[in-house]
Design a protein around this motif. Sequence first.
Motif, mmCIF file in Angstrom:
data_model
loop_
_atom_site.group_PDB
_atom_site.id
_atom_site.type_symbol
_atom_site.label_atom_id
_atom_site.label_comp_id
_atom_site.label_asym_id
_atom_site.label_seq_id
_atom_site.Cartn_x
_atom_site.Cartn_y
_atom_site.Cartn_z
ATOM 1 N N GLY A 94 19.640 17.375 -8.822
ATOM 2 C CA GLY A 94 18.964 17.862 -7.613
ATOM 3 C C GLY A 94 19.796 17.673 -6.362
ATOM 4 N N LYS A 96 21.620 18.940 -3.722
ATOM 5 C CA LYS A 96 21.837 20.200 -3.005
ATOM 6 C C LYS A 96 22.329 19.961 -1.585
ATOM 7 C CE LYS A 96 17.597 20.304 -4.218
ATOM 8 N NZ LYS A 96 17.097 18.936 -4.436
ATOM 9 N N LYS A 129 24.711 27.123 -7.761
ATOM 10 C CA LYS A 129 23.461 27.226 -6.988
ATOM 11 C C LYS A 129 23.530 28.425 -6.052
ATOM 12 C CE LYS A 129 23.058 22.345 -7.518
ATOM 13 N NZ LYS A 129 23.027 20.989 -7.083
ATOM 14 N N PRO A 248 15.681 12.381 -9.359
ATOM 15 C CA PRO A 248 16.328 13.518 -8.692
ATOM 16 C C PRO A 248 16.199 13.438 -7.174
ATOM 17 C CG PRO A 248 14.944 14.270 -10.505
ATOM 18 C CD PRO A 248 14.655 12.810 -10.322
ATOM 19 N N CYS A 252 13.095 19.461 -6.308
ATOM 20 C CA CYS A 252 13.513 20.596 -7.146
ATOM 21 C C CYS A 252 14.847 20.340 -7.835
ATOM 22 C CB CYS A 252 13.629 21.859 -6.304
ATOM 23 S SG CYS A 252 12.053 22.467 -5.708
ATOM 24 N N VAL A 253 14.918 20.756 -9.099
ATOM 25 C CA VAL A 253 16.165 20.692 -9.864
ATOM 26 C C VAL A 253 16.362 22.056 -10.521
ATOM 27 C CG1 VAL A 253 17.426 19.510 -11.709
ATOM 28 C CG2 VAL A 253 15.727 18.257 -10.378
ATOM 29 N N GLU A 258 16.745 24.913 -6.230
ATOM 30 C CA GLU A 258 17.436 24.074 -5.243
ATOM 31 C C GLU A 258 17.823 24.873 -3.996
ATOM 32 O OE1 GLU A 258 20.218 21.044 -6.578
ATOM 33 O OE2 GLU A 258 19.452 21.253 -8.615
ATOM 34 N N GLU A 261 14.638 24.919 -1.994
ATOM 35 C CA GLU A 261 14.378 23.642 -1.318
ATOM 36 C C GLU A 261 15.364 23.396 -0.173
ATOM 37 O OE1 GLU A 261 12.539 19.699 -2.948
ATOM 38 O OE2 GLU A 261 14.660 19.707 -3.482
ATOM 39 N N GLU A 393 10.204 21.560 -10.947
ATOM 40 C CA GLU A 393 9.629 21.108 -9.677
ATOM 41 C C GLU A 393 8.854 19.832 -9.942
ATOM 42 O OE1 GLU A 393 7.466 24.121 -6.959
ATOM 43 O OE2 GLU A 393 7.611 25.064 -8.944
#
Length: 451
Positions: A94, A96, A129, A248, A252-253, A258, A261, A393
């Motif tokens: 997660g 990001k 991502k 995480p 979000c993962v 991601e 988020e 999530e």
Amino acid sequence: MSHTPSRSSFPEMIMKKRDGGQLSADEIQDFIDGVTSENMQKSQIGAMLMAIWQKGMVPEETMELTKRMMMSGEVFTWPKEWVMVDKHSTGGVGDKISLILAPALAACGCKVPMISGRGLGHTGGTLDKLESIPGFKINLTSDKIKQTLQDVGCCIVGQTDALVPADRTLYALRDITSTVDSVPLITASIISKKAAETLNALVLDVKCGKAALCKDQKDAQILAKSLVTVGNSLGIKTGAVLTRMDAPIGRCVGHTLEVYESLECLKGRGPDDLRNLVITLGGCLLHMSGQSATLADGKKAISDVLMNKKALQKFQAMLEAQGVNAEISQALCSEKAEYFKYLQPAEYQTEFMAQDEGTVLSLDGMVLADVLHKLGAGRSKAGEKINHRVGAELLVGLGQPIKKGQAWIRIHHDDAELSSQQQHELEGALNIGSAASYQDSPRVIEFLLPN
């Protein structure tokens, strides 16, 4: 620059390192030349990586390896007045941060030439991502990178063919030879790319915990010190922040989730732990590069550009500079964005219910990453396609009360059903207990900042 290995044959070098010997500067140069010229066979490179993994390197070897890798290709030059900064994370679940931090730093007047990687091991890659955003191009020419920095202040790109070519080969081979977690190899890979960016300041987010490369704090300190030492010795003001990586980051993962988020965070919303990490790492860079008098001032500056949407404006400009259609970038960055009109959702969503009631004591990020990897979010070999839509999530946070039968996670997947093994693993990732036994562990553990 390249020269034919004359002093030693590749098998002799591999044997020397395998037996615990110290490679000379010339031998390290020969190794890197062998990698970039493709005179060295893949099996020989793999054997050398394994020898380094097993026997390690003394600081002089690591320094030499980093320098030779950096010089294996183009090294950027920038206008003198530009304040060049960047950050690198050793990878988490997660994670990001880069998507939010690069535009936030640009909004504070810095230039961020962020050269990122793809997913490695169980961790998701920043480039993967961003590629879940339709039209986003990660491959920019050196001229286009300079132009984007001039116009926007930040870009997040893949390595150009000319930039540290030795690392591109080694990075791909480390993943498939199980030599990812070697301090000298990690150090050389990270710092060679950052040194080729010609930075004023660099902050390293060194993760430790269940879902990190470094499982315990001592290992994380060893890696952080190696990175900081080599970075500073190459003339970059380099600092590290040790951060906890068990649960995480954020809620979000998975690649698409991601991005969603990250956009929420850029709009002044999103989870506190995510926002705090962005502010901490950004504050370090502003302070180290002389843009703010103190760490506290730097943190406040980053916080301000998240709240006043200046970082969001930079993110939108970066998307458009890197190929995203203006209609899509505007829609994603609008206050009430319909994210999944533009970001692809997965076909199925499955929620898991808590088996007990009590307090959420821990969430095992590693278990989550492994399940998502098997569902298509990760790679088992270099160059493999990944599924950007797969993700998770978290519907509860650490320390929160939870009732039996309450949904705690939502898995986004394209396979019709999760296997019983996957279901079993996910159920084991949530640890519920009494409120009295919950211990709040801050994400930031320790700072290793230059004076």
